[in-house]
Design a protein around this motif. Structure first.
Motif, PDB file in Angstrom:
ATOM      1  N   UNK A 146       0.819  -1.211   0.000  1.00  0.00           N
ATOM      2  CA  UNK A 146       0.000   0.000   0.000  1.00  0.00           C
ATOM      3  C   UNK A 146       0.860   1.271   0.000  1.00  0.00           C
ATOM      4  N   UNK A 147       0.349   2.292  -0.649  1.00  0.00           N
ATOM      5  CA  UNK A 147       1.049   3.579  -0.650  1.00  0.00           C
ATOM      6  C   UNK A 147       1.243   4.069   0.785  1.00  0.00           C
ATOM      7  N   UNK A 148       0.268   3.781   1.639  1.00  0.00           N
ATOM      8  CA  UNK A 148       0.379   4.210   3.037  1.00  0.00           C
ATOM      9  C   UNK A 148       1.577   3.562   3.731  1.00  0.00           C
ATOM     10  N   UNK A 149       1.887   2.327   3.349  1.00  0.00           N
ATOM     11  CA  UNK A 149       3.053   1.651   3.932  1.00  0.00           C
ATOM     12  C   UNK A 149       4.350   2.310   3.481  1.00  0.00           C
ATOM     13  N   UNK A 150       4.435   2.639   2.194  1.00  0.00           N
ATOM     14  CA  UNK A 150       5.626   3.328   1.694  1.00  0.00           C
ATOM     15  C   UNK A 150       5.764   4.684   2.371  1.00  0.00           C
ATOM     16  N   UNK A 151       4.658   5.381   2.543  1.00  0.00           N
ATOM     17  CA  UNK A 151       4.691   6.673   3.220  1.00  0.00           C
ATOM     18  C   UNK A 151       5.258   6.540   4.636  1.00  0.00           C
ATOM     19  N   UNK A 152       4.817   5.510   5.331  1.00  0.00           N
ATOM     20  CA  UNK A 152       5.285   5.256   6.699  1.00  0.00           C
ATOM     21  C   UNK A 152       6.798   4.993   6.722  1.00  0.00           C
ATOM     22  N   UNK A 153       7.275   4.191   5.775  1.00  0.00           N
ATOM     23  CA  UNK A 153       8.702   3.863   5.728  1.00  0.00           C
ATOM     24  C   UNK A 153       9.526   5.101   5.362  1.00  0.00           C
ATOM     25  N   UNK A 154       9.059   5.856   4.380  1.00  0.00           N
ATOM     26  CA  UNK A 154       9.767   7.081   3.993  1.00  0.00           C
ATOM     27  C   UNK A 154       9.851   8.041   5.180  1.00  0.00           C
ATOM     28  N   UNK A 155       8.747   8.229   5.890  1.00  0.00           N
ATOM     29  CA  UNK A 155       8.736   9.135   7.042  1.00  0.00           C
ATOM     30  C   UNK A 155       9.745   8.687   8.096  1.00  0.00           C
ATOM     31  N   UNK A 156       9.824   7.381   8.333  1.00  0.00           N
ATOM     32  CA  UNK A 156      10.799   6.884   9.304  1.00  0.00           C
ATOM     33  C   UNK A 156      12.221   7.129   8.865  1.00  0.00           C
ATOM     34  N   UNK A 157      12.499   6.918   7.580  1.00  0.00           N
ATOM     35  CA  UNK A 157      13.857   7.121   7.072  1.00  0.00           C
ATOM     36  C   UNK A 157      14.252   8.593   7.071  1.00  0.00           C
ATOM     37  N   UNK A 158      13.277   9.477   6.875  1.00  0.00           N
ATOM     38  CA  UNK A 158      13.590  10.910   6.796  1.00  0.00           C
ATOM     39  C   UNK A 158      13.929  11.517   8.145  1.00  0.00           C
ATOM     40  N   UNK A 159      13.805  10.755   9.223  1.00  0.00           N
ATOM     41  CA  UNK A 159      14.259  11.247  10.521  1.00  0.00           C
ATOM     42  C   UNK A 159      15.774  11.445  10.524  1.00  0.00           C
ATOM     43  N   UNK A 160      16.474  10.688   9.690  1.00  0.00           N
ATOM     44  CA  UNK A 160      17.899  10.936   9.428  1.00  0.00           C
ATOM     45  C   UNK A 160      17.973  11.358   7.976  1.00  0.00           C
ATOM     46  N   UNK A 161      17.983  12.658   7.721  1.00  0.00           N
ATOM     47  CA  UNK A 161      17.768  13.192   6.378  1.00  0.00           C
ATOM     48  C   UNK A 161      18.852  12.724   5.411  1.00  0.00           C
ATOM     49  N   UNK A 162      18.445  12.010   4.359  1.00  0.00           N
ATOM     50  CA  UNK A 162      19.420  11.556   3.356  1.00  0.00           C
ATOM     51  C   UNK A 162      19.716  12.672   2.355  1.00  0.00           C
ATOM     52  N   UNK A 163      20.798  12.517   1.619  1.00  0.00           N
ATOM     53  CA  UNK A 163      21.067  13.427   0.501  1.00  0.00           C
ATOM     54  C   UNK A 163      20.187  13.097  -0.692  1.00  0.00           C
ATOM     55  N   UNK A 175       3.812   0.225 -12.397  1.00  0.00           N
ATOM     56  CA  UNK A 175       3.250   0.880 -13.583  1.00  0.00           C
ATOM     57  C   UNK A 175       3.270   2.385 -13.339  1.00  0.00           C
ATOM     58  N   UNK A 176       3.124   3.188 -14.417  1.00  0.00           N
ATOM     59  CA  UNK A 176       3.212   4.644 -14.261  1.00  0.00           C
ATOM     60  C   UNK A 176       2.270   5.234 -13.214  1.00  0.00           C
ATOM     61  N   UNK A 177       1.078   4.678 -13.037  1.00  0.00           N
ATOM     62  CA  UNK A 177       0.164   5.204 -12.016  1.00  0.00           C
ATOM     63  C   UNK A 177       0.793   5.122 -10.631  1.00  0.00           C
ATOM     64  N   UNK A 178       1.560   4.055 -10.369  1.00  0.00           N
ATOM     65  CA  UNK A 178       2.243   3.941  -9.085  1.00  0.00           C
ATOM     66  C   UNK A 178       3.392   4.933  -8.972  1.00  0.00           C
ATOM     67  N   UNK A 179       4.067   5.191 -10.082  1.00  0.00           N
ATOM     68  CA  UNK A 179       5.130   6.196 -10.063  1.00  0.00           C
ATOM     69  C   UNK A 179       4.556   7.537  -9.641  1.00  0.00           C
ATOM     70  N   UNK A 180       3.415   7.894 -10.211  1.00  0.00           N
ATOM     71  CA  UNK A 180       2.793   9.169  -9.861  1.00  0.00           C
ATOM     72  C   UNK A 180       2.380   9.194  -8.396  1.00  0.00           C
ATOM     73  N   UNK A 181       1.836   8.085  -7.895  1.00  0.00           N
ATOM     74  CA  UNK A 181       1.408   8.030  -6.498  1.00  0.00           C
ATOM     75  C   UNK A 181       2.594   8.151  -5.546  1.00  0.00           C
ATOM     76  N   UNK A 182       3.669   7.447  -5.864  1.00  0.00           N
ATOM     77  CA  UNK A 182       4.832   7.480  -4.970  1.00  0.00           C
ATOM     78  C   UNK A 182       5.608   8.787  -5.091  1.00  0.00           C
ATOM     79  N   UNK A 183       5.555   9.420  -6.254  1.00  0.00           N
ATOM     80  CA  UNK A 183       6.137  10.754  -6.372  1.00  0.00           C
ATOM     81  C   UNK A 183       5.403  11.715  -5.448  1.00  0.00           C
TER      82      UNK A 183
END
Length: 299
Positions: A146-163, A175-183
């Protein structure tokens, strides 16, 4: 462009290239104009024997014009990357617990915690950092992510800000629809962090996804991973073959009006030579079909 054939390309091949052959491949990629190259991974040699000579490869990298990247999964890998003099480290956090446990022996939460420790130490050592969210488009064991799961993981990783934040279609189901959602997830959770995408062409959608990512970026910086000849994949994901081929992607981008700054014609013999060395025809098609118009140069 981030060239990953020396690492993600070779790690899934049955044939183990010699250090000399790897250095020759890397030198050819750099000579064609590629300026960010994932040269190796600092992982346990029993798990990924194709990368057992990581230090030997790193010692022979031509320094200066190219930013050299090493994949690391834990702090021991970081220690090796620092000692080897790499410029960047790419740290993988898998979006699902099942795949993360099978791939790295940790849950996703433990992977996020490891990334946070690595990020601090890497920055202190002067290395540029990328965190890659693997299986962001789908998991071979859990199915849809789920997009919500990716959002959760990204938020956790951004606590240590990557370059740089990378989103990976590790098994080539996106597929492209997922690219747009994850962007959209990246824009909301990691504003201002440069975005990178890692696509596989396992189901013939990788190039469409890459072009979508480029179009969505507009004037913002974006990086696309690719592998010369289209070789490679994840050895711990069933049937996860098919990185997008660097030369095919560059042809697509160049003909679409993007200034890619790489001599695509110089990469065609590289892809053919890889096929000879690995004992099978590479998945990429441009090395067989050739440029259009015939004799043209796409950069």
């Amino acid at each position: 462009m981030v060239e990953v054939s020396p690492r993600d390309g070779l790690q899934n091949e049955d044939v183990l290239l010699s250090t000399d052959d790897k250095v020759a491949l890397i030198s050819s990629l750099a000579a064609a104009g590629l300026r960010r190259i994932e040269a190796t991974s600092f992982v346990h040699p029993k798990r990924v024997p194709q990368m057992a000579d990581a230090e030997a490869v790193a010692a022979r990298l031509p320094r200066g014009q190219v930013s050299w990247i090493g994949l690391v999964l834990n702090e021991r890998g970081l220690d090796r990357a620092i000692a080897a003099g790499l410029d960047e480290v790419n740290v993988v956090v898998v979006a699902t617990d099942t795949f993360s446990t099978r791939n790295q022996g940790v849950t996703t939460a433990e992977g996020i915690a490891a990334w946070q420790r690595i990020a601090v130490r890497a920055k202190d050592a002067g290395l540029r950092t990328t965190v890659t969210i693997a299986a962001a488009f789908g998991c071979p064991f859990e199915g849809e992510v789920p997009v919500s799961r990716v959002r959760e993981v990204v938020a956790g990783c951004l606590q240590a800000r990557p370059d740089e934040l990378a989103l990976a279609d590790t098994i080539g189901v996106g597929v492209p629809a997922q690219v747009r959602a994850l962007a959209g997830v990246a824009a909301s959770e990691a504003p201002g962090v440069p975005l990178r995408w890692h696509f596989h062409n396992t189901r013939n959608t990788g190039y469409a996804n890459a072009l979508t990512a480029a179009e969505l970026a507009g004037d913002s910086p974006v990086a696309l991973d690719s592998s010369a000849g289209g070789i490679g994949g994840c050895p711990f994901a069933p049937d996860a073959t098919g990185n997008i081929a660097t030369e095919d992607l560059l042809y697509l981008l160049g003909r679409s009006g993007y200034d890619v700054g790489v001599d695509v014609s110089a990469l065609l013999p590289v892809a053919r030579r890889l096929g000879d060395q690995l004992g099978h025809e590479v998945p990429g098609q441009l090395s067989r079909a050739g440029l259009f118009p015939l004799g043209s140069a796409v950069r």
